[in-house]
Write a protein that holds these residues in place. Structure first.
Motif, PDB file in Angstrom:
ATOM      1  N   ASN A  81      98.749  -4.288  56.602  1.00 47.30           N
ATOM      2  CA  ASN A  81      97.151  -4.149  56.432  1.00 47.30           C
ATOM      3  C   ASN A  81      96.843  -2.515  56.688  1.00 47.30           C
ATOM      4  N   ALA A 111      88.537 -11.468  60.438  1.00 42.55           N
ATOM      5  CA  ALA A 111      88.384 -12.477  59.378  1.00 42.55           C
ATOM      6  C   ALA A 111      89.744 -12.191  58.622  1.00 42.55           C
ATOM      7  N   SER A 112      90.590 -13.402  58.192  1.00 42.53           N
ATOM      8  CA  SER A 112      91.626 -13.112  57.544  1.00 42.53           C
ATOM      9  C   SER A 112      91.652 -14.054  56.153  1.00 42.53           C
ATOM     10  N   GLU A 113      92.762 -13.576  55.146  1.00 37.17           N
ATOM     11  CA  GLU A 113      92.556 -14.456  53.973  1.00 37.17           C
ATOM     12  C   GLU A 113      94.060 -14.651  53.384  1.00 37.17           C
ATOM     13  N   SER A 115      97.737 -14.466  51.629  1.00 33.88           N
ATOM     14  CA  SER A 115      98.315 -13.584  51.160  1.00 33.88           C
ATOM     15  C   SER A 115      98.946 -14.166  49.718  1.00 33.88           C
ATOM     16  N   PRO A 121      99.011 -14.255  56.830  1.00 29.64           N
ATOM     17  CA  PRO A 121      97.695 -13.955  56.252  1.00 29.64           C
ATOM     18  C   PRO A 121      97.478 -12.317  56.217  1.00 29.64           C
ATOM     19  N   ARG A 122      96.439 -11.666  55.244  1.00 29.30           N
ATOM     20  CA  ARG A 122      96.145 -10.511  55.119  1.00 29.30           C
ATOM     21  C   ARG A 122      94.641 -10.225  55.892  1.00 29.30           C
ATOM     22  N   ALA A 124      91.311  -9.458  55.953  1.00 26.00           N
ATOM     23  CA  ALA A 124      90.252  -9.611  54.917  1.00 26.00           C
ATOM     24  C   ALA A 124      89.499  -8.192  54.662  1.00 26.00           C
ATOM     25  N   GLU A 125      89.293  -7.394  55.698  1.00 23.56           N
ATOM     26  CA  GLU A 125      88.612  -6.080  55.575  1.00 23.56           C
ATOM     27  C   GLU A 125      89.404  -4.998  55.173  1.00 23.56           C
ATOM     28  N   ARG A 156      91.860  -4.433  47.178  1.00 28.72           N
ATOM     29  CA  ARG A 156      90.396  -4.711  47.064  1.00 28.72           C
ATOM     30  C   ARG A 156      89.827  -3.686  45.936  1.00 28.72           C
TER      31      ARG A 156
END
Length: 198
Positions: A81, A111-113, A115, A121-122, A124-125, A156
């Motif tokens: 990231n 915060a994560s999201e 992948s 996970p990625r 999020a920001e 993003r």
């Protein structure tokens, strides 16, 4: 006249601060992994670069055996990231020596999201997340160079420039310098590459 440092005449670990104060700035790979037990881990690494564009391979170096390395050995996946200036406090905090089995994402409220192609996970920001599968690990002295085959790059949309590529200005990438110093985004100058000399 220069001051010359001879590694063979320095105490163990004595060259590390000199190297990190000399090789600057260094981009930061904020590496997310998942353990074999399913616990997410997040840690910053400032020895980070591209190994090859074809096949696409990125690399970071773990000085010593850390959870990120162990998780990658166990699962074969990780996400880099991109670290941005506005997240410097969280990035620094994630470098603390948390106990094995503690998720920095949860402990620090990051915060994560999910992948796209790998289990870790990625963040999020993070403006750009590079998803990778393990290519190889090379042991070098007390360190481990981790190379990952890029399987997806998730950007993003607000960080994409008109040409479809990530915008340096929008990303505002963070870097590590020497000592406890962190580098903020530098001034950018555009210079075309020269042609073949005649």
């Amino acid at each position: 006249m220069r001051t010359v440092f001879d590694p063979s005449a320095m105490p163990p670990g004595g060259l590390y601060p000199l190297l990190t104060a000399s090789v600057v700035p260094r981009p930061i790979a904020w590496v997310s992994t998942v353990s074999a037990e399913g616990v997410a881990n997040l840690a910053p690494y400032s020895f980070f670069s591209v190994s090859s564009p074809n096949p696409p391979v990125v690399q970071f170096t773990s000085v010593g055996r850390k959870d990120s390395l162990r998780n990658i050995e166990a699962t074969g996946e990780f996400v880099i990231n991109l670290a941005t200036a506005h997240m410097v406090e969280q990035i620094n905090a994630s470098s603390a020596g948390y106990e094995h089995g503690v998720s920095e994402l949860e402990a620090l409220g990051i915060a994560s999201e999910p992948s796209e192609k790998v289990a870790p996970p990625r963040v999020a920001e993070s403006p750009v997340a590079i998803e990778a599968t393990l290519h190889r690990i090379i042991e070098v002295g007390n360190s481990f160079v981790v190379m990952g085959r890029v399987v997806a790059i998730a950007v993003r949309p607000e960080f994409l420039a008109a040409d479809g590529l990530p915008s340096f200005e929008a990303i505002a990438p963070l870097s590590r310098l020497g000592r406890t110093e962190w580098g903020m985004p530098p001034e950018v100058r555009t210079i075309d590459r020269p042609g073949v000399p005649t």
